[in-house]
Each structure stands twice: as structure tokens, then as C-alpha cells.
Design a protein around this motif. Sequence first.
Motif, mmCIF file in Angstrom:
data_model
loop_
_atom_site.group_PDB
_atom_site.id
_atom_site.type_symbol
_atom_site.label_atom_id
_atom_site.label_comp_id
_atom_site.label_asym_id
_atom_site.label_seq_id
_atom_site.Cartn_x
_atom_site.Cartn_y
_atom_site.Cartn_z
ATOM 1 N N VAL A 241 38.039 35.574 36.330
ATOM 2 C CA VAL A 241 37.945 35.008 37.642
ATOM 3 C C VAL A 241 37.180 33.983 37.820
ATOM 4 O O VAL A 241 36.369 33.688 36.841
ATOM 5 N N ASP A 242 37.210 33.286 38.899
ATOM 6 C CA ASP A 242 36.068 32.055 39.322
ATOM 7 C C ASP A 242 34.777 32.735 39.929
ATOM 8 O O ASP A 242 34.644 33.654 40.302
ATOM 9 N N ALA A 243 34.045 31.726 40.027
ATOM 10 C CA ALA A 243 32.366 32.247 40.647
ATOM 11 C C ALA A 243 32.497 32.429 41.994
ATOM 12 O O ALA A 243 31.601 32.891 42.369
ATOM 13 N N ARG A 244 33.572 32.183 42.728
ATOM 14 C CA ARG A 244 33.723 32.365 43.940
ATOM 15 C C ARG A 244 34.173 33.679 44.400
ATOM 16 O O ARG A 244 34.572 34.015 45.514
ATOM 17 N N THR A 245 34.520 34.540 43.317
ATOM 18 C CA THR A 245 35.176 35.898 43.593
ATOM 19 C C THR A 245 34.294 36.752 44.419
ATOM 20 O O THR A 245 33.069 36.664 44.038
ATOM 21 N N SER A 246 34.965 37.423 45.494
ATOM 22 C CA SER A 246 33.948 38.161 46.319
ATOM 23 C C SER A 246 33.116 39.459 45.743
ATOM 24 O O SER A 246 33.903 39.948 44.436
ATOM 25 N N ASP A 247 32.258 40.190 46.120
ATOM 26 C CA ASP A 247 31.494 40.933 45.626
ATOM 27 C C ASP A 247 32.391 42.149 45.552
ATOM 28 O O ASP A 247 32.232 43.284 44.768
ATOM 29 N N VAL A 248 33.169 42.403 46.746
ATOM 30 C CA VAL A 248 34.215 43.380 46.705
ATOM 31 C C VAL A 248 35.012 43.665 45.665
ATOM 32 O O VAL A 248 35.083 44.672 45.143
ATOM 33 N N VAL A 249 35.588 42.550 45.340
ATOM 34 C CA VAL A 249 36.604 42.651 44.074
ATOM 35 C C VAL A 249 35.787 42.963 42.713
ATOM 36 O O VAL A 249 36.136 43.773 42.063
ATOM 37 N N ALA A 253 36.053 46.399 40.510
ATOM 38 C CA ALA A 253 36.348 46.019 38.862
ATOM 39 C C ALA A 253 35.257 47.050 38.134
ATOM 40 O O ALA A 253 35.688 47.631 36.964
ATOM 41 N N ALA A 254 34.297 47.021 38.531
ATOM 42 C CA ALA A 254 33.073 47.807 37.916
ATOM 43 C C ALA A 254 33.499 49.248 38.189
ATOM 44 O O ALA A 254 33.159 49.850 37.021
ATOM 45 N N ASP A 255 33.896 49.752 39.419
ATOM 46 C CA ASP A 255 34.279 51.146 39.446
ATOM 47 C C ASP A 255 35.229 51.358 38.469
ATOM 48 O O ASP A 255 35.254 52.719 37.897
ATOM 49 N N ALA A 256 36.087 50.587 38.340
ATOM 50 C CA ALA A 256 37.335 50.846 37.544
ATOM 51 C C ALA A 256 37.072 50.700 35.955
ATOM 52 O O ALA A 256 38.017 51.038 34.927
ATOM 53 N N GLY A 257 35.786 50.050 35.484
ATOM 54 C CA GLY A 257 35.321 50.063 34.105
ATOM 55 C C GLY A 257 36.216 48.933 33.569
ATOM 56 O O GLY A 257 36.350 48.901 32.425
#
Length: 267
Positions: A241-249, A253-257
Motif C-alpha cells: 500500500v501507499d503511505a496514506r493508507t489509514s490506520d484502520v486498514v 492487516a495486523a489482526d489478520a497476520g
Amino acid sequence: MAKAAENDGTAPGRAAQERRNRIMVMLREAGRVDVGEVAESLAVADETVRRDLRALEDEGQLRRAHGGAILASALTVDLPQFIAPDLAEHPVASRAAELLPAAGIVFIDSGAVAEALAALVPNTAELQVVTTSIPVALVASRHPDLVVYNLGGAVNPRDDSQSGQWTREALEHIRIDTAFLSVSGISSDGYLLAADPKAARIKSAVVAASERVVLIAEHGQLERNGMVKFAQLSELDHLVVDARTSDVVLSLAADAGVPVLVAEAAT
């Protein structure tokens, strides 16, 4: 009387014509324009730009493509013009290129990021590219040693992607080492979204056929609200992704590993 003629529905107003003239200047300079970037540059809404692009397409001056437009002559007169000078410099595509295998079968989806990635595939007979995108196939096929397969099917005029029974049947009989997928959004519960059922069925078939799946997207694509779920975020192997991707996304992704590669902002 002249003012009335500009606004009687038969001709664009002065402001609209000035916008369209500026759009054409940008298009001739870059070879391709993006709706969001044009809207920001002209300080107007995205829908205003889309309306201008439709009008310019009706006049035969450009051809709308996924998320933007290319010159009308780009595909029919001079193929090299189709590949915008900055395609290879697209930050998300450049980051995603780090995940290209040295050999094997690669699927590349449709869209601006996918087209830019196609320009970065090495010119080697060790790789084979499979796609449902006419623009991606044209870009990749400029590499003389690279084998490129376009799966065919019904063409979507919005982004020149292909879908339908022919495409699905072809995907049932192939194996893909690495797939680079595009999406129309990610739901709040971690589902990947496609624009419509046809696109969802094709993307789902690609996921099923692939050993490794990489999602490539600019932040705006991840925040749109696609219609149809086709896979879970946890089924991905990487998210680029790019640097403007939201913290929500990023949190989803972190939760999904799922490992995330963040592209540096273009300079």
C-alpha cells in the motif's frame, strides 16, 4: 447572447471548458491522468472530473481507463504512448515489484497500479504473466522474452478488464505462483471487496489458483465500498500500500497476520 449559448446545454460553460483544456494538457504531458489527482489539482470534486472525462471521451479526445484516462490515440496509433513515462515510478508498483519471483507464473490484475507493475516485470523467459486486463497484457508484452497470456472474456469498458464464463473456465485449469490482486475496498470485518459479482467471481478464482496472493492498492482503493465479498484479508500473503493508507486498514492487516509493505511517497 454568447453567455446564454454557453449554458444552453449544447456547449460547456467557460469554467468547464477551461477545466477540460487543463485536463488535456496534463494528459498530453503524462500520457495518463488519475481522477483523484486531477480533482486535487483543479480543486474540484472527483465527480466533476469524471463528468469532464466522459465529455472529452464523447469528443474522441481521450479514453477512460481504470481510475482515470489515457489519450484516445494511445492504443490505436502509438503503443509506446500507452505506457506513461512515470509508470515505472509508481510507488506502490515499485514496492510490489520486490515480490516478483525470479521464475514462475505471475497473475497481474487490472488497474493503474497493476499496469505500472506490468512495466516492471523483468524481461525474462523464466517468467510467464497471466492477466484479465487488456492494458496489462499490452504493457507486459512489450518485453520480447516475456510470455504473456490474456485470458479473454467479456470486456468491462470501465477498466478494460475481462470476466465471464470463458475467464472462469481458464482459471480452473491453471496454476499461479504469485497473484497481484486489485480490490474495490476492504470491509470493516476484513473482507476483500470487488465492484460487482462478475469481478468477485474472477478474483475468487484467482485466489483459489494461487500459491501466494499479494494485494496491491493505493489508499483510496482500500477505502471505497465495493459491493461483493470475494476473500478474507487473512487469505493474503502480503499487502502492498501507499503511505496514506489509514490506520484502520493497517490494524485489520495486523489482526489478520498479513505482512504490510508500505511504499514511500513519490518525490
